[in-house]
Design an enzyme around this catalytic site. Structure first.
Site, PDB file in Angstrom:
ATOM      1  CB  ALA A 129     -55.164 -16.076  32.249  1.00 19.75           C
ATOM      2  CG  ASP A 156     -54.333 -14.000  39.798  1.00 18.99           C
ATOM      3  OD1 ASP A 156     -55.537 -14.073  39.489  1.00 18.99           O
ATOM      4  OD2 ASP A 156     -53.814 -14.711  40.679  1.00 18.99           O
ATOM      5  CD  GLN A 206     -65.904 -19.151  38.979  1.00 21.10           C
ATOM      6  OE1 GLN A 206     -66.698 -18.241  38.850  1.00 21.10           O
ATOM      7  NE2 GLN A 206     -65.881 -19.921  40.031  1.00 21.10           N
ATOM      8  CE  LYS A 254     -41.877 -18.716  37.054  1.00 16.64           C
ATOM      9  NZ  LYS A 254     -41.385 -17.776  38.037  1.00 16.64           N
ATOM     10  N   GLY A 279     -46.971 -16.885  29.702  1.00 15.37           N
ATOM     11  CA  GLY A 279     -47.551 -17.540  30.877  1.00 15.37           C
ATOM     12  C   GLY A 279     -48.544 -18.614  30.463  1.00 15.37           C
ATOM     13  N   GLY A 287     -50.491 -20.373  32.646  1.00 19.11           N
ATOM     14  CA  GLY A 287     -51.335 -20.648  33.805  1.00 19.11           C
ATOM     15  C   GLY A 287     -52.783 -20.747  33.346  1.00 19.11           C
ATOM     16  CD  GLU A 332     -58.853 -23.760  49.021  1.00 21.56           C
ATOM     17  OE1 GLU A 332     -57.959 -23.355  48.256  1.00 21.56           O
ATOM     18  OE2 GLU A 332     -59.842 -24.405  48.632  1.00 21.56           O
TER      19      GLU A 332
END
Ligand SMILES: Cc1cc2nc3c(=O)[nH]c(=O)nc-3n(C[C@H](O)[C@H](O)[C@H](O)COP(=O)(O)OP(=O)(O)OC[C@H]3O[C@@H](n4cnc5c(N)ncnc54)[C@H](O)[C@@H]3O)c2cc1C
Length: 389
Positions: free
Chosen positions: A13, A295, A312, A37, A9, A11, A167
């Site tokens: 993290a 997450d 964050q 991916k 991943g 992302g 949002e």
């Protein structure tokens, strides 16, 4: 010999972990392999913008090749299928990787809470591709309204009024009036509902800011249905516990996250919503060679409350995992994960935001919106992507 560190991943993290580990370790210490991916990093915190067409998908993605540049991090574009922690291997769509140390940073999946029809008949907003699907659908609704004239085509429901739900509602409130002009549709035909099961929107936010956000959105036509869980979704209809039924062609669900299936299937210890339990050094419980961050994991604060799933906190977990992998390789003492919480900023469309920064500093409106922009720039700069695409 260099230890093989596989990071799943790219992302918030995973990318942070790879970049930080690369700063600490030489190529004699670690061979770093980053699997994702897509060949781009997504700014998931901005997904509400392309979801309504306020920004293009390219505006919220960053090329991984550009960020990684000539750094000795091997990037593998592939899908993670499964993890075999006993064999210390990861099955990808096209190959199998072995590892000495593994970092799982695959983000989260959507939690539908078993509500009938919710998964089948709602949109989710967890990737650029999903945001693009929402934008295309919204345009189609406006386009087809001229022919079919069904009110449900111009009724938009956002389930969940946490951070991402609010949002998104803010963006819809600013963008849909533009579409009414483009497609020559009467403004008063457009309806935006925000439906939330909890007694308030934006749980955890300062009450004064919540009130400001609610009023700002109501002034732009958003109808809130608070304390009213969604109990069923069927094509064209959203049923609420209150007995109300909203006729809509568009239900967008932002109401919950759960852990990723690969972690559950691998047999790591998880909490009831599938997020991995980790020790104070971010390692999977009972597995000193596997870090699960972002997450995908579940961490309690010293006060016993789970840390919220945020970009964050995810980047800080990435940093901590990198330090601890390096320390493990070098037989040094590991660091406890102790995040610094800098507050949160939620946008309310194109011009306003609310910033929950400290009990004494709670900007709202345009100033908060600029703070949100600045924090995005700071993040892009921290991954070396400010001027790279
Ligand atoms: C609309 C929205 C708005 C938000 N706003 C904010 C905000 O303002 N501030 C904030 O702090 N947080 C915000 N968040 C939360 C934040 O985006 C997440 O907490 C953060 O993205 C988690 O980071 P992560 O690295 O764990 O996962 P992600 O960022 O989701 O990264 C996971 C990575 O893994 C890849 N991946 C997943 N599955 C596979 C697979 N099988 N094979 C290969 N690769 C895979 C994905 O492509 C992705 O690159 C928001 C979230 C949403 C949805």
């Amino acid at each position: 010999m260099a230890k093989k560190v596989v990071i799943l991943g790219a992302g918030y993290a995973g990318l942070y972990c790879a970049l930080e580990l690369n700063k600490l370790a030489t190529s004699q210490d670690a061979e770093i392999i980053l699997v994702n991916k897509h060949d781009y990093h997504q700014l998931i915190t901005q997904l509400h913008e392309p979801a309504v067409g306020a920004k293009n998908p390219e505006d919220i993605t960053v090329s991984l090749n550009a960020v990684l540049g000539a750094k000795p991090i091997k990037f593998v574009k592939d899908i993670v299928v499964s993890i075999n922690k006993e064999a210390k291997t990861v099955e990808l769509g096209n190959t199998t990787l072995s590892y000495d140390y593994l970092v799982v940073a695959l983000g989260s999946e959507t939690e539908f809470f078993g509500i009938p029809g919710l998964k089948e008949y709602s949109f989710t907003m967890k990737s650029v591709n999903q945001a693009t699907r929402i934008r295309e659908h919204i345009e189609k609704c406006f386009e087809n309204y001229a022919k079919e004239k069904r009110d449900s085509m111009l009724t938009f429901v956002v389930g969940g009024a946490g951070f991402s739900g609010v949002e998104l509602v803010g963006e819809l409130a600013d963008k849909l009036p533009e579409l009414t002009a483009k497609y020559n549709v009467p403004k008063d035909k457009v309806k935006i509902y925000s439906v939330e099961a909890a007694p308030s929107i934006m749980p955890g936010f300062d009450p004064e800011l919540v009130e400001f956000a609610k009023k700002s959105l109501e002034d732009r036509g958003v109808k809130f249905s608070i304390g009213t869980p969604v109990v069923q979704v069927e094509p064209g209809k959203v049923h609420l516990k209150s007995g109300d039924v909203i006729e809509t062609d568009t239900m967008i669900w932002t109401g919950g996250v759960r852990g990723v299936q690969q972690v559950i299937d691998a047999g790591f210890e998880t909490e009831p919503r599938g997020r991995a339990k980790v020790d104070e050094h971010m390692r999977a419980l009972g597995h000193h060679d596997v870090w699960i961050i972002g997450d995908a994991c579940f961490v309690l604060s010293p006060e016993g409350r789970p840390y919220p799933p945020t970009g964050q906190i995810s980047t800080q977990m990435g940093e901590n995992a990198a330090v601890n992998i390096y320390s493990t390789i070098k037989h040094m003492k590991l660091e406890k994960f102790e995040p610094h919480l800098y507050g949160a900023v939620a946008s309310l469309g194109r011009k306003e935001a609310v910033a929950n920064l400290s009990p004494k500093f709670k900007p709202k409106g345009w100033v908060a919106y600029r703070i949100k922009d600045a924090s995005k720039m700071r993040y892009l700069s921290s991954i070396g992507a400010l001027f790279k695409k």
